[in-house]
Enzyme design. Structure first.
Site, PDB file in Angstrom:
ATOM      1  N   ASN A 181       0.838  -1.200   0.000  1.00  0.00           N
ATOM      2  CA  ASN A 181       0.000   0.000   0.000  1.00  0.00           C
ATOM      3  C   ASN A 181       0.869   1.245   0.000  1.00  0.00           C
ATOM      4  O   ASN A 181       1.970   1.257   0.551  1.00  0.00           O
ATOM      5  CB  ASN A 181      -0.959  -0.005   1.203  1.00  0.00           C
ATOM      6  CG  ASN A 181      -0.372   0.718   2.403  1.00  0.00           C
ATOM      7  OD1 ASN A 181      -0.451   1.950   2.500  1.00  0.00           O
ATOM      8  ND2 ASN A 181       0.235  -0.029   3.322  1.00  0.00           N
ATOM      9  N   LYS A 205       5.153   3.576  17.143  1.00  0.00           N
ATOM     10  CA  LYS A 205       5.151   2.524  16.125  1.00  0.00           C
ATOM     11  C   LYS A 205       6.370   2.686  15.235  1.00  0.00           C
ATOM     12  O   LYS A 205       6.592   3.758  14.661  1.00  0.00           O
ATOM     13  CB  LYS A 205       3.874   2.573  15.287  1.00  0.00           C
ATOM     14  CG  LYS A 205       3.743   1.375  14.342  1.00  0.00           C
ATOM     15  CD  LYS A 205       2.337   1.226  13.796  1.00  0.00           C
ATOM     16  CE  LYS A 205       2.173  -0.069  13.015  1.00  0.00           C
ATOM     17  NZ  LYS A 205       0.791  -0.271  12.551  1.00  0.00           N
ATOM     18  N   PHE A 210      -1.724   8.139   4.386  1.00  0.00           N
ATOM     19  CA  PHE A 210      -2.512   8.739   5.467  1.00  0.00           C
ATOM     20  C   PHE A 210      -3.777   9.414   4.936  1.00  0.00           C
ATOM     21  O   PHE A 210      -4.130  10.538   5.335  1.00  0.00           O
ATOM     22  CB  PHE A 210      -1.695   9.763   6.256  1.00  0.00           C
ATOM     23  CG  PHE A 210      -0.627   9.185   7.147  1.00  0.00           C
ATOM     24  CD1 PHE A 210      -0.497   7.826   7.358  1.00  0.00           C
ATOM     25  CD2 PHE A 210       0.259  10.033   7.801  1.00  0.00           C
ATOM     26  CE1 PHE A 210       0.493   7.316   8.182  1.00  0.00           C
ATOM     27  CE2 PHE A 210       1.258   9.532   8.631  1.00  0.00           C
ATOM     28  CZ  PHE A 210       1.378   8.177   8.823  1.00  0.00           C
ATOM     29  N   SER A 255       5.522   5.116   8.836  1.00  0.00           N
ATOM     30  CA  SER A 255       4.921   4.865   7.529  1.00  0.00           C
ATOM     31  C   SER A 255       5.908   5.265   6.431  1.00  0.00           C
ATOM     32  O   SER A 255       6.493   6.348   6.489  1.00  0.00           O
ATOM     33  CB  SER A 255       3.632   5.662   7.356  1.00  0.00           C
ATOM     34  OG  SER A 255       3.188   5.586   6.011  1.00  0.00           O
ATOM     35  N   ASN A 302       5.000   5.984   3.480  1.00  0.00           N
ATOM     36  CA  ASN A 302       4.204   6.635   2.440  1.00  0.00           C
ATOM     37  C   ASN A 302       3.988   8.131   2.642  1.00  0.00           C
ATOM     38  O   ASN A 302       3.266   8.758   1.883  1.00  0.00           O
ATOM     39  CB  ASN A 302       2.849   5.927   2.321  1.00  0.00           C
ATOM     40  CG  ASN A 302       3.016   4.460   1.968  1.00  0.00           C
ATOM     41  OD1 ASN A 302       3.854   4.117   1.134  1.00  0.00           O
ATOM     42  ND2 ASN A 302       2.252   3.605   2.615  1.00  0.00           N
ATOM     43  N   THR A 303       4.577   8.705   3.688  1.00  0.00           N
ATOM     44  CA  THR A 303       4.605  10.156   3.879  1.00  0.00           C
ATOM     45  C   THR A 303       6.070  10.579   3.797  1.00  0.00           C
ATOM     46  O   THR A 303       6.897  10.099   4.578  1.00  0.00           O
ATOM     47  CB  THR A 303       3.998  10.559   5.234  1.00  0.00           C
ATOM     48  OG1 THR A 303       2.609  10.223   5.236  1.00  0.00           O
ATOM     49  CG2 THR A 303       4.142  12.052   5.463  1.00  0.00           C
ATOM     50  N   ASN A 318       5.621  -1.616  11.562  1.00  0.00           N
ATOM     51  CA  ASN A 318       4.863  -1.135  10.413  1.00  0.00           C
ATOM     52  C   ASN A 318       5.256  -1.968   9.186  1.00  0.00           C
ATOM     53  O   ASN A 318       5.855  -3.031   9.313  1.00  0.00           O
ATOM     54  CB  ASN A 318       5.169   0.354  10.202  1.00  0.00           C
ATOM     55  CG  ASN A 318       4.002   1.131   9.637  1.00  0.00           C
ATOM     56  OD1 ASN A 318       3.317   0.664   8.736  1.00  0.00           O
ATOM     57  ND2 ASN A 318       3.778   2.329  10.159  1.00  0.00           N
TER      58      ASN A 318
END
Length: 339
Positions: free
Chosen positions: A108, A214, A112, A172, A174-175, A243
């Site tokens: 993925n 996390k 967010f 994450s 993805n940021t 994560n």
């Protein structure tokens, strides 16, 4: 059995469309059906909270807290919602969610996507669920890294009265640049300021809400020790490991393997479990570990406890196994050795 029948239909849909359908169905079930109590045959106390069982839902499935009551009917010992940011944001362009069924994996790059913290707070207030609820908080994409604390502080302040614990998501992939907050002076500064904010809010509300951090599976031994030292130094209440991974070592050659984003599910199990084991050694029981990453059966859940976790969380495994995975993992972790 019902999920076995529904899965072919869900897998015939685009992955994100299937996810949205699942959330809508759980939302409807939560509204239409009466509440039911969670199996508390093996309760455990962690971070000063009483968990009916050791098996929880990881953040990411219900980003906005829209389906809390429906999820509560599945038997989880605790539910974590989010990641939520101060302001609504659409996330990355679609498609951004990909199944790798050959290895029970998911990639993925959602970014967010969420409706913002005010919408989440409204959803929590509307829910009937009275169990352990974690809220996972992050920063908006447009917020400069040097101002990240402001976003985490605002989210913490708004969810504090309603959360059982709050997770600081710095892992994450993805940021952009978010993972920089996991190391060195950035992590030290963020944890120190958030710990002070936690104490201020505890005094204001007359209740102490634990903070967890996390982290990613893509850490070397030195980084893990550095994080463990920071967690102890700032008296953080727990750590979630882990994560998603940016590694593609376990999925080379598979369709979608080259898609950008975080890889979860069975391919991350070994790396994630290794981080749990190293953290457990570094922390020496000073704070609890919640293990997430690659749990696709009861054996995997048990393995996380055996290397030092106190609790486990599911997400990607549910996509492939359905709700039956929850009961299987509860049975496998019942009367687990103390950690």
């Amino acid at each position: 059995m019902l999920y076995d029948l529904a899965r072919p239909l869900l897998f015939s849909l685009d992955a994100e469309t299937a996810h949205e359908l699942a959330i809508a169905s759980l939302n409807l079930a939560g509204r239409a059906l009466p509440t039911c109590s969670t199996d508390a045959s093996d309760p455990v106390e962690v971070m000063g909270l009483r968990f009916p069982n050791r098996v929880g839902l990881a953040a990411g499935l219900d980003k906005n807290g829209e389906a809390i009551d429906g999820l509560a009917r599945l038997g989880f010992g605790f539910i974590e919602i989010g990641t939520v940011t101060p302001r609504p944001q659409p996330g990355n362009p679609r498609p951004r969610l990909f199944r790798l069924p050959e290895v029970k994996g998911i990639i993925n790059r959602m970014g967010f996507n969420n409706h913002g913290v005010d919408a989440m707070v409204a959803n929590i207030r509307a829910a009937k669920f009275k169990g352990v609820l974690g809220v996972n908080i992050g920063k908006n994409l447009t917020t400069p890294l040097e101002n990240a604390f402001d976003d985490y502080r605002l989210c913490l302040e708004k969810v504090y009265p309603l959360a059982s614990y709050v997770t600081i998501n710095v892992s994450s992939p993805n940021t952009k640049n978010l993972r920089q907050l996991q190391g060195g002076s950035e992590l030290d500064d963020l944890l120190g300021r958030l710990k002070a904010e936690q104490q201020r809010l505890a005094d204001q509300h007359g209740r102490y809400v634990p903070l967890t951090l996390k982290i990613a599976p893509d850490l070397d031994a030195a980084q893990i020790i550095e994080i463990a030292d920071a967690l102890r130094r700032h008296r953080i209440d727990g750590v979630i490991a882990t994560n998603t991974t940016v590694s593609r070592e376990k999925v080379q050659g598979l369709r979608y393997a080259e898609q950008q984003g975080g890889l979860s599910g069975a391919p991350v199990f070994e790396a994630s479990t290794a981080v749990v084991a190293q953290l457990a050694q570094a922390l020496a029981g000073e704070l609890p570990i919640i293990a997430a990453g690659g749990i696709t059966d009861g054996r995997c859940a048990r393995a996380k406890l055996e290397v030092g976790a106190a609790l486990v969380q599911l997400y990607s495994g549910l996509i492939y196994r359905g709700p039956g995975l929850i009961g299987e993992c509860i049975r496998a972790t019942t009367e687990a050795p103390a950690t």
